[in-house]
Write a protein that holds these residues in place. Sequence first.
Motif, mmCIF file in Angstrom:
data_model
loop_
_atom_site.group_PDB
_atom_site.id
_atom_site.type_symbol
_atom_site.label_atom_id
_atom_site.label_comp_id
_atom_site.label_asym_id
_atom_site.label_seq_id
_atom_site.Cartn_x
_atom_site.Cartn_y
_atom_site.Cartn_z
ATOM 1 N N ALA A 14 0.839 -1.202 0.000
ATOM 2 C CA ALA A 14 0.000 0.000 0.000
ATOM 3 C C ALA A 14 0.873 1.250 0.000
ATOM 4 O O ALA A 14 2.030 1.228 0.416
ATOM 5 C CB ALA A 14 -0.915 -0.007 1.226
ATOM 6 N N LYS A 15 0.310 2.343 -0.482
ATOM 7 C CA LYS A 15 1.046 3.605 -0.495
ATOM 8 C C LYS A 15 1.200 4.137 0.926
ATOM 9 O O LYS A 15 0.277 4.015 1.738
ATOM 10 C CB LYS A 15 0.302 4.645 -1.339
ATOM 11 N N PRO A 16 2.347 4.752 1.237
ATOM 12 C CA PRO A 16 2.466 5.411 2.556
ATOM 13 C C PRO A 16 1.588 6.648 2.592
ATOM 14 O O PRO A 16 0.993 7.038 1.576
ATOM 15 C CB PRO A 16 3.957 5.768 2.622
ATOM 16 N N ASN B 168 -6.285 3.332 4.119
ATOM 17 C CA ASN B 168 -5.033 3.073 3.417
ATOM 18 C C ASN B 168 -3.851 3.112 4.372
ATOM 19 O O ASN B 168 -2.931 2.285 4.289
ATOM 20 C CB ASN B 168 -4.835 4.092 2.295
ATOM 21 N N ASN B 169 -3.862 4.083 5.309
ATOM 22 C CA ASN B 169 -2.759 4.194 6.268
ATOM 23 C C ASN B 169 -2.685 2.972 7.171
ATOM 24 O O ASN B 169 -1.599 2.476 7.486
ATOM 25 C CB ASN B 169 -2.928 5.456 7.113
ATOM 26 N N TYR C 168 -1.273 0.156 5.125
ATOM 27 C CA TYR C 168 0.167 0.366 4.936
ATOM 28 C C TYR C 168 0.946 -0.055 6.180
ATOM 29 O O TYR C 168 1.963 -0.750 6.084
ATOM 30 C CB TYR C 168 0.451 1.832 4.603
ATOM 31 N N LYS D 192 3.583 -3.061 6.250
ATOM 32 C CA LYS D 192 4.966 -2.727 6.631
ATOM 33 C C LYS D 192 5.454 -3.661 7.742
ATOM 34 O O LYS D 192 6.566 -4.214 7.667
ATOM 35 C CB LYS D 192 5.037 -1.271 7.099
#
Length: 535
Positions: free
Chosen positions: A453-455, A478-479, A482, A486
């Motif tokens: 996922a995008k940061p 999304n966060n 992510y 991670k």
Amino acid sequence: MAEVDYNTLVQASQLLFDHSQPFNDQKAVALDLVTSGMRSSNIQIITACNKIWVDLQNDQFFWTMTDQVILLCKQNQTKFLALKVLEEQIKTKWNLIREESRQGLKGFILKQLLHFGAKDQHDSIEESLLNQINMIIIQILKHEWKTTWVSFIPEICELSKTDQNLCENNLKLLRLLSQEIFDYSKNQLTTNQIVELKSNLHKEFQLIFELCFFLVQTFVEKQNIKITLIKQTLETLYTYLSWIPFGFIFMTQLCEILIQLFDNNHFRNLSIRCLTEIVILKLDSDQQKMIIQQQKIGIIFEKILIKLRQVFPCDFGFLGERQRLRITSNTQLQFFDDFCAILTQFFTGILSQHLDWLENVSKTNPNVIQLVDYSLQYLIGFSQLPLEQNYKVCAEFWFDFTKRLLEQPTQLPKGNQIILNLYSNEMNPPSLQNNSYPRILVELRKIVVSKMAKPQEVLISIDETGQPIKEELQNTENNALYDLLKDLLINLAKLNWTSTKEIITQKLDKQVKLHYSILKRINNGVLVNLLRYQK
């Protein structure tokens, strides 16, 4: 439809709120007129009609005349709105009316249940009416079950045996009852009321189970029951499975019947949902019951994998199949997505809850190694699909899975030490840690790296003074994804840094080559255009 006249509407309103007259044919016509006005093209008429219905809902007498509204009014929409008013009033004012009126209303609602419930087919408004009647019965039960309606479940179960259409609606009613008590009643009932209702439901559950079990067993043996009725049976059963006593699930043939229903396309998803609810149950503290429970769960695990591999082998290209269905059939695509999502819940549920036990059994039974390996391969396939919610479920499982491996005292072999033969010799016996997990983790690393996922995105802008400022764009989902991915990637790196580094490097090399290829094509195009311009 003729347009409703405003003056006529005013007269209808005056008649409806004239409590000196009983609800008669004249008032029924007036009420139907108000309902018709709600579909007017005139905003003033619509507003006036809505206000009349709001005032009727607040009226202290109107809801007690619901039976007359149902009998005398012609429009089903009017009947539906009257039933909505009745439901809301029962919640707070049921005990304020005389016992005779309460019993009269209850008897009338039951007659309507029999009338609409016995129909083979319903149009949309009739379906809405039936659903509303069901909800009214639930509200009455909250007040009457412990006192004047203790025989409700025996009566409804006995009534279900007389007609399949009626049985189908009664099962829906029983499902709503469970949901209302266990899921939706938190802010509507006192703690004591909830405890009493749950106690009543527990005492009477045997009758509900016997009805559901009889229906699915009869279908498996004779198949002379409506498909929609079996679907409703499974929906109802699913609602109750999370709390019903041990013996109903593990001391009967329920699990075996649900496994058989998996073969039928109509019931495949529903049967898996029910089986998922069973396999995620915590093991019983009683040793003897625990052994029986584990045996049943083992049978479910093995049988479903055998049947599933006949439909979709472990190495089935799930991503390619979804891309094909996306082009050919939206209906089949939706079924495929739902099926994969339900299977994801099944495999993540059983492995999250019982992997310790399965690993212990696998030390003496190589067949269990194969079963766990198959299930992990399926989860790898489901993780590749572009289904956001399903991917989050998979990611949460993989994070817990890798965290568990890190906490184990024994280390996994490195990538070049993976034993691919599941049936090794006696000096090197097969195990999940040596044979399955390292290979699965390699595939998982590829998926996580490719679907990272995008940061959190940052927007740089210039303020009024000309100074650059940083603004963080909020995207909570999304966060969260992510952060989860991670942490998962960190776990994967700790388990095998060399493999993780190699996969990331390969991914970066591909990106560089792709960008170089694009840039080269752009430059070639610019050069060609320049040459053309010079000519």
